[in-house]
Write a protein that holds these residues in place. Structure first.
Motif, mmCIF file in Angstrom:
data_model
loop_
_atom_site.group_PDB
_atom_site.id
_atom_site.type_symbol
_atom_site.label_atom_id
_atom_site.label_comp_id
_atom_site.label_asym_id
_atom_site.label_seq_id
_atom_site.Cartn_x
_atom_site.Cartn_y
_atom_site.Cartn_z
ATOM 1 N N LEU A 336 44.931 52.549 37.903
ATOM 2 C CA LEU A 336 44.912 51.854 39.185
ATOM 3 C C LEU A 336 46.257 51.192 39.468
ATOM 4 N N ASP A 337 46.509 51.027 40.743
ATOM 5 C CA ASP A 337 47.706 50.307 41.181
ATOM 6 C C ASP A 337 47.365 48.854 41.507
ATOM 7 N N ARG A 338 46.187 48.650 42.080
ATOM 8 C CA ARG A 338 45.736 47.297 42.389
ATOM 9 C C ARG A 338 44.224 47.316 42.532
ATOM 10 N N ALA A 339 43.623 46.160 42.303
ATOM 11 C CA ALA A 339 42.174 46.012 42.434
ATOM 12 C C ALA A 339 41.873 44.550 42.687
ATOM 13 N N SER A 340 40.803 44.318 43.413
ATOM 14 C CA SER A 340 40.424 42.950 43.745
ATOM 15 C C SER A 340 38.908 42.851 43.814
ATOM 16 N N PHE A 341 38.413 41.623 43.811
ATOM 17 C CA PHE A 341 36.989 41.383 43.947
ATOM 18 C C PHE A 341 36.787 40.219 44.908
ATOM 19 N N GLY A 342 35.560 40.162 45.459
ATOM 20 C CA GLY A 342 35.188 39.041 46.303
ATOM 21 C C GLY A 342 35.505 39.273 47.765
ATOM 22 N N LEU A 365 42.154 41.658 40.128
ATOM 23 C CA LEU A 365 41.743 42.047 38.793
ATOM 24 C C LEU A 365 42.977 42.319 37.944
ATOM 25 N N THR A 366 42.859 42.035 36.678
ATOM 26 C CA THR A 366 43.926 42.332 35.734
ATOM 27 C C THR A 366 43.838 43.806 35.345
ATOM 28 N N LEU A 367 44.973 44.530 35.512
ATOM 29 C CA LEU A 367 44.962 45.970 35.290
ATOM 30 C C LEU A 367 45.610 46.315 33.968
ATOM 31 N N SER A 368 45.016 47.292 33.318
ATOM 32 C CA SER A 368 45.575 47.862 32.099
ATOM 33 C C SER A 368 45.217 49.343 32.091
ATOM 34 N N GLY A 369 46.115 50.149 32.683
ATOM 35 C CA GLY A 369 45.813 51.574 32.804
ATOM 36 C C GLY A 369 44.658 51.772 33.766
ATOM 37 N N LYS A 373 39.945 44.215 34.919
ATOM 38 C CA LYS A 373 39.134 43.111 34.429
ATOM 39 C C LYS A 373 39.180 41.948 35.409
ATOM 40 N N THR A 374 38.003 41.371 35.655
ATOM 41 C CA THR A 374 37.938 40.185 36.507
ATOM 42 C C THR A 374 38.288 38.957 35.679
ATOM 43 N N PRO A 375 38.636 37.864 36.346
ATOM 44 C CA PRO A 375 38.729 36.603 35.610
ATOM 45 C C PRO A 375 37.344 36.199 35.113
ATOM 46 N N VAL A 376 37.313 35.246 34.212
ATOM 47 C CA VAL A 376 36.040 34.740 33.709
ATOM 48 C C VAL A 376 35.380 33.912 34.808
ATOM 49 N N MET A 377 34.103 34.240 35.094
ATOM 50 C CA MET A 377 33.344 33.533 36.127
ATOM 51 C C MET A 377 32.143 32.849 35.483
ATOM 52 N N GLU A 378 31.821 31.692 36.002
ATOM 53 C CA GLU A 378 30.689 30.939 35.462
ATOM 54 C C GLU A 378 29.453 31.207 36.307
ATOM 55 N N VAL A 379 28.348 31.435 35.631
ATOM 56 C CA VAL A 379 27.075 31.699 36.306
ATOM 57 C C VAL A 379 26.389 30.359 36.552
ATOM 58 N N GLY A 380 26.170 30.049 37.830
ATOM 59 C CA GLY A 380 25.499 28.807 38.189
ATOM 60 C C GLY A 380 24.016 29.011 38.358
ATOM 61 N N THR A 381 23.463 28.318 39.334
ATOM 62 C CA THR A 381 22.015 28.401 39.572
ATOM 63 C C THR A 381 21.660 29.417 40.648
#
Length: 881
Positions: A336-342, A365-369, A373-381
């Protein structure tokens, strides 16, 4: 004698005028030809440059073509000029060469000049060659040559035309440089260095145009070309062609040309024409980048103690407990060249209506080939969805609409169940109940165990039971614990009382505490209370047995009606249907006897366990039980068999009549045995009932003693005090004592009434004596007076009253108990010893008691072993009383 040498004739010199004329001719020739060579070289260079310049305005001149043009232009300098100079300069430097050249224009003169030049080099004697004649000849030729202009003998002169041509080309070149300096210098560079990668200059210039484009396979695609700021021309229209397909034209909008091409499946080249610009883009149709796998790295909350896990999200749904931290890893089929979420979108459901507002998340997202990978997200309620977008290194955008759902799971409270036992059970202290404790939790059971608490149904000075026992230690990832357990009141020192037993479980959620199962009520009875309970069960069983005997008599009546029919009549369909109905009724009778026999067996075991029930009563119960077993196993099946045989198709009329007659005979035996079994059961019940009077009197005496003990313990607080000034706990104690006294008075009245009925049936003198004494003592009235004293808090007087009646009730119980012992020891013949039958039964009874005691000991040992393990695991925790 030798002759003297002949003197040589001196060398002749051509006339000076002729020599000067020839020199002038040579200089003129050389100047013209040198000028021609220079002009030709300049023309070649300028022409080749202009050719490159001109071709570049039409299309990008290939490097090899430019190389050929450059070599062609240089060749006029490198090849033509040397050749030209060699021909006209080098080969025209001597007089004879010049004479030959002149001879081409003036043949006669040229020949004579050539002859004069030859004469000057002639050698000979003065006799053979006259010097004067030679000089005269040379003078004559010189005079003739002087009358001619040698310039007319020069070859055609092109230097002026060539020079003009060179000047014209130079002017054109200068004009090109003046008008289009960038194009000129670019053409000069491409002309001088044809193999370099210098791009062709165009008046129309694009801003970073693409040379390669990957497009979605089979999908229409757009290519936009933007004019550069330095572009000298801005054409209003442009066109593009994909291979041999139809040309696509577009107009200039905001300095940009937007081309839309249909979907392609095969690679090809797009050729764009914009003014003088011709731009090519290599197009390669490829599938869009897709997601090959999705994984979630889940870190549960610290309190759970569960290590990080990697989960495959094949369903697109991730379930994680509230407080977890998650990271989503996407693996694509291409780097990938770029990726995003949200931005993430919260999903409000019924359980999350009162939850805090959801804060959307988004980012890159952090790319490696091919892994993003997304950043770490916290699961709420609040559950939420994560939309993703990605573009590969070829510029292709992934399929839209890819989302993952993260379900926020609440750490639910654990559950706990008691399995394998009834919700209520009556038992003696030494009995043991075996069951299983099931503890479950969605994120790990911490521990499970038992708790119990007691409750007295009457006032007593004994201590209420209360305790707990840990059964199993769980772990962070153990979601289910199934543990066998045993509970024996005697093993834990629990006296007869009502026990509420329940299991508990704990999970790892902070400060949640224990979660309990539905309680099980254990009524731990005294032997007297146990005997009364068995008496009630025995009464119900006898009543059901009598009802069953009456029903069997009705069946006998119907069978006797059938017996009166002839064989032919029995073989009719109507008779066969009646026989079938009778057969089914006998089957139901057998089922009911089986069920009654099973209950009588359980009752017999409980009666044997009690220990206070007379052996004669047990013997009569055993005889009745034996008759029931024989009825179930032998007698009733015989009746069924004969009724079934009578319906056989192969029967003759006589055989059918005979089978019915045999069925009636067998049924008569069944009814006779039933009646005998009922008689034995009633006899046992009478003896049982006589024994229960003792137990009931003892129970009433114990209740009175309990009231007295309760009052004595509170004397220092309640004596002489008004009810309004008492402590609430003492008021409650007095109310309980008053209620207990009311119940005891009611029980005593029932005992008097039951004694009267028992005497009426048995005419046993000892029971009449106790009944008369109770009547004469006016105990029912006296007990009511004690209750009134308790109501007005006359505690001391009330205590003396309950003690008096406790002693009196115990006295009557002992009298009846002594009479029962005399009756029990008086059987067996006229003063003789016990019969062998009695001895066998007594031996069997002892064996049964020994077996039950051994079973109780083993069961209590299991319960104590559980308690021992608890103390080993928590040695510093004291056992609750």
């Amino acid at each position: 004698m030798s002759l003297p040498p002949i003197p040589a004739t001196p060398k002749a010199v051509i006339p000076e005028a002729l020599r000067l004329q020839l020199d002038d001719f040579r200089r003129h020739l050389w100047w013209v030809k040198i000028m021609e060579a220079i002009a030709a070289g300049v023309i070649g260079l300028l022409l080749s440059f202009l050719l490159v310049y001109g071709l570049d305005r039409i299309f990008p001149t290939p490097a090899l073509v430019r190389m050929g043009i450059l070599l062609g232009g240089i060749s006029l300098f490198g090849l033509f000029a040397p050749y030209w100079l060699h021909r006209w300069v080098w080969r025209q430097r001597r007089e004879e060469q010049l004479a030959r050249l002149i001879a081409k224009r003036y043949p006669g003169l040229g020949d004579r000049l050539l002859g004069v030049i030859e004469l000057q080099d002639q050698q000979g004697s003065s006799d053979s060659l006259s010097p004067r004649l030679r000089e005269a000849a040379m003078e004559a030729v010189a005079v003739e040559a002087g009358r001619r202009k040698f310039d007319d003998a020069l070859p055609p002169q092109r230097h002026r035309r060539w020079a003009l041509a060179a000047l014209g080309l130079a002017g054109i070149t200068a004009t090109a440089f003046i008008l289009t300096p960038r194009a000129g210098f670019n053409a000069l560079q491409r002309w001088l260095m044809p193999l370099s990668k210098t791009e062709r200059y165009t008046f129309t210039k694009l801003d970073n145009p693409p040379h390669y484009r990957a497009v979605a396979f089979g999908e229409a695609f757009e290519i936009s070309l933007r004019l550069a700021k330095e572009s000298e021309q801005r054409p209003a229209t442009a066109s593009g062609r994909y291979g041999l397909q139809a040309e696509v034209a577009t107009r200039l909008e905001n300095n940009t040309y937007h081309f839309m091409f249909p979907g392609q499946q095969d690679p090809g080249t797009l050729v764009f024409k914009i003014g003088d610009l011709r731009h090519e883009v290599r197009v390669e149709p490829m599938p869009r980048p897709s997601i090959e796998s999705v994984a979630a790295v889940v870190t549960p909350p610290a309190y759970l103690g569960i290590p990080e896990k990697t989960l495959d999200l094949n369903t697109g749904v991730l379930s994680a407990v509230e407080g977890s931290k998650v990271r989503i890893d996407l693996t694509t089929n291409r780097p990938l060249d770029r990726a995003s979420f949200g931005p993430t979108r919260g999903q409000v459901i019924e359980e999350t209506k009162d939850a805090p507002d959801f804060k959307p998340l988004q980012g890159s997202l952090t790319l490696s080939g091919s892994v993003a990978k997304t950043p770490v997200m916290e699961v709420g309620t609040v559950p939420f969805e994560i939309p993703f977008e990605w573009t590969d290194q070829l510029g292709l955008v992934g399929e839209g609409g890819f989302r993952l759902r993260v379900d926020a799971l609440r750490d639910a409270a654990p559950t706990c169940y008691l399995q394998g036992m009834d919700r209520q059970k009556v038992m003696l202290p030494e009995e043991t109940v075996d069951f299983e404790v099931l503890a479950e939790d969605d994120f790990g059971v911490k521990q499970s165990g038992l708790e119990w608490s007691g409750e007295f149904t009457r006032l007593t000075d004994e201590t209420l039971a209360k305790g707990e026992m840990k059964l199993a230690e769980g772990s962070a990832e153990q979601r289910r614990i199934l543990k066998p357990a045993s509970f024996s009141p005697a093993a834990f020192g629990i006296k007869p009382q009502k026990i509420t037993l329940r299991a508990y479980s704990e999970d790892y959620f902070p400060n949640r505490g224990r979660v309990y199962s539905e309680p099980v009520i254990l009524y731990v009875l005294t032997r007297d209370e146990h005997a009364q309970m068995l008496k009630s069960k025995f009464d119900r069983n006898i009543t059901e047995f009598e009802d069953l005997a009456r029903h069997e008599l009705e069946l006998l009546d119907e069978n006797q009606r059938l017996e009166k029919l002839s064989g032919e009549e029995l073989q009719k369909d109507e008779s066969k249907n009646r026989l079938e109905t009778q057969n089914q009724a006998e089957s139901e009778t057998k089922r009911r006897i089986d069920d009654l026999t099973r209950r009588m067996e359980d009752l017999m075991k409980d009666a044997t366990r009690n220990g206070d029930i007379e052996k004669n009563t047990l013997k009569k119960m055993a005889e009745s039980l034996k008759s029931m077993q024989e009825l179930s196993e032998k007698d009733v099946p015989k009746v069924q068999q004969k009724l079934g045989d009578s319906r056989e198709q192969s029967n003759t009329p006589d055989k059918a009549q005979k089978d019915v007659a045999q069925a009636v005979e067998e049924q008569k035996k069944v009814i006779e045995k039933m009646q005998k079994a009922i008689d034995k059961a009633n006899e046992a019940n009478r003896q049982f009932e006589a024994g229960t009077f003792v137990n009931r009197l003892k129970k009433a005496a114990g209740e009175e003693t309990g009231i007295a003990s309760s009052l004595v313990d509170a004397y220092d607080r309640i004596l002489g005090a008004k009810t309004a000034k008492l402590d609430p706990s003492d008021v409650r104690r007095l109310n309980e004592a008053t209620s207990q006294q009311l119940n005891t008075a009611s029980d005593v009245r029932w005992i008097q009434e039951d004694l009267a009925h028992y005497f009426a049936r048995t005419q046993t003198e000892s029971f009449k004596q106790i009944m008369d004494e109770m009547k004469d003592s006016r105990i029912d009235i006296e007990l009511e007076e004690v209750r009134m004293l308790l109501t007005s808090n006359k505690s001391f007087t009330a205590t003396e009253g309950v003690k008096k009646w406790a002693d009196k009730l115990s006295e009557w119980a002992k009298k009846l108990e002594g009479e029962n012992d005399n009756d029990a020891g008086g059987g067996g013949g006229d003063g003789g010893g016990a019969s062998p039958e009695d001895e066998d039964f007594e031996f069997m009874l002892r064996v049964m008691k020994l077996i039950q005691q051994e079973q109780d000991i083993r069961a209590q040992t299991r319960a104590l072993e559980q308690l021992h393990r608890k103390f080993e695991e928590t040695p510093d925790t004291p056992e609750k009383p």
